[in-house]
Design a protein around this motif. Structure first.
Motif, short mmCIF file in Angstrom:
data_model
loop_
_atom_site.label_atom_id
_atom_site.label_comp_id
_atom_site.label_asym_id
_atom_site.label_seq_id
_atom_site.Cartn_x
_atom_site.Cartn_y
_atom_site.Cartn_z
N ALA A 74 10.12 13.12 -1.48
CA ALA A 74 9.81 13.15 -0.55
C ALA A 74 10.95 13.07 0.74
CB ALA A 74 8.84 11.46 -0.67
N VAL A 75 11.37 13.93 0.05
CA VAL A 75 12.84 13.67 1.30
C VAL A 75 13.26 15.79 1.08
CG1 VAL A 75 15.61 13.82 0.62
CG2 VAL A 75 14.51 12.41 -0.47
N ILE A 76 12.72 15.59 2.20
CA ILE A 76 12.94 17.85 3.23
C ILE A 76 15.05 17.58 3.20
CG2 ILE A 76 12.21 19.12 4.90
CD1 ILE A 76 9.75 17.43 4.82
N VAL A 116 4.93 18.26 14.89
CA VAL A 116 5.82 17.45 14.24
C VAL A 116 4.36 17.10 12.57
CG1 VAL A 116 8.15 16.50 14.88
CG2 VAL A 116 6.25 15.09 14.59
N HIS A 117 3.31 16.68 12.89
CA HIS A 117 2.48 16.70 11.61
C HIS A 117 1.17 17.23 12.40
CE1 HIS A 117 1.29 14.98 8.30
NE2 HIS A 117 0.41 13.78 8.73
N ARG A 126 -0.67 7.66 13.16
CA ARG A 126 -0.69 6.11 13.36
C ARG A 126 0.16 5.39 11.85
NH1 ARG A 126 -1.19 4.64 18.52
NH2 ARG A 126 -3.06 4.83 19.56
N GLN A 127 0.21 6.21 10.78
CA GLN A 127 0.60 5.42 9.83
C GLN A 127 2.07 6.42 9.45
OE1 GLN A 127 -0.17 3.12 7.64
NE2 GLN A 127 2.25 3.71 6.40
N TRP A 128 1.28 7.37 9.47
CA TRP A 128 2.67 9.15 9.46
C TRP A 128 3.72 8.59 10.24
CZ3 TRP A 128 5.41 12.20 12.05
CH2 TRP A 128 6.02 12.98 11.65
N HIS A 132 7.65 8.01 9.36
CA HIS A 132 8.31 8.44 10.11
C HIS A 132 9.63 8.75 11.50
CE1 HIS A 132 6.34 10.81 7.25
NE2 HIS A 132 7.22 11.63 6.80
N GLY A 133 8.67 7.83 12.25
CA GLY A 133 9.88 7.25 13.36
C GLY A 133 10.20 8.06 14.82
N TYR A 134 9.05 8.35 15.38
CA TYR A 134 9.58 9.25 16.40
C TYR A 134 9.02 8.75 17.48
CZ TYR A 134 9.94 13.63 13.82
OH TYR A 134 10.29 15.26 13.37
N PRO A 135 10.75 7.67 18.25
CA PRO A 135 10.16 6.63 18.82
C PRO A 135 9.37 7.94 20.34
CG PRO A 135 12.31 7.69 19.25
CD PRO A 135 11.59 7.93 17.53
N LYS A 136 9.15 8.44 20.89
CA LYS A 136 8.47 9.10 21.75
C LYS A 136 7.68 10.05 21.91
CE LYS A 136 12.71 9.75 24.64
NZ LYS A 136 13.78 10.42 25.15
#
Length: 158
Positions: A74-76, A116-117, A126-128, A132-136
């Motif tokens: 799972a690491v890119i 990004v997705h 929302r699950q993604w 992955h945490g993109y705050p903005k």
């Protein structure tokens, strides 16, 4: 299609192929297949920037395609993005439009936003985001109106 046509008409999230028109060399050539792939591949359209003169063929617009990810599990570790200008001599084809109901996840709002997705629906987006945490982040649904406009204007998938 030209780079100009992609910049004007391809929707963010579309799969776009590019080609220099040459035939793929045999695999037994050592370096030629890798060189050929550099000018003949495909990726997901993640960003378009029109620039100040994008309405003319001499403008400075660009678009970016996400070509590949390299890593383990799972690491890119490496993301491969290709950016093309309006002056590119390559030929482009829209391979696939994002499906109606899919949700684009952008890293932020505004002119410099980047996809990004592409999630199949809002709950998956929302699950993604929670993982992955993109705050903005900004979510944008692909609408039927968007797809209908492409069909009416003759921009169906090639």
């Amino acid at each position: 299609m030209s780079a100009h046509t992609i910049l004007e008409h391809a929707p963010i999230g579309a799969i776009v192929a590019w080609s220099d028109g040459t035939r793929r060399p045999p695999e037994w050539h050592c370096k030629k297949p890798a060189d050929w792939k550099n000018n003949n591949s495909q990726g997901r359209l993640i960003r378009k920037h029109c620039g100040r003169d994008a309405g003319t063929l001499g403008g400075n617009g660009i678009f970016t395609l996400h070509e590949a990810d390299f890593g383990a599990g799972a690491v890119i570790a490496i993301r491969v993005h290709r950016t093309f200008s309006l002056g590119s001599s390559l030929r482009f084809t829209i391979i696939e439009h994002p499906p109606v109901g899919a949700v684009r996840v952008f890293n932020r709002s505004g002119d410099h936003a980047e996809l990004v997705h592409l999630a199949p629906h809002r709950a998956a987006a929302r699950q993604w985001l929670s993982e992955h945490g993109y705050p903005k982040a900004v979510l944008e649904e692909v609408t039927a109106d968007e797809t209908a406009a492409d069909a009416v204007e003759g921009r169906a998938v090639a």
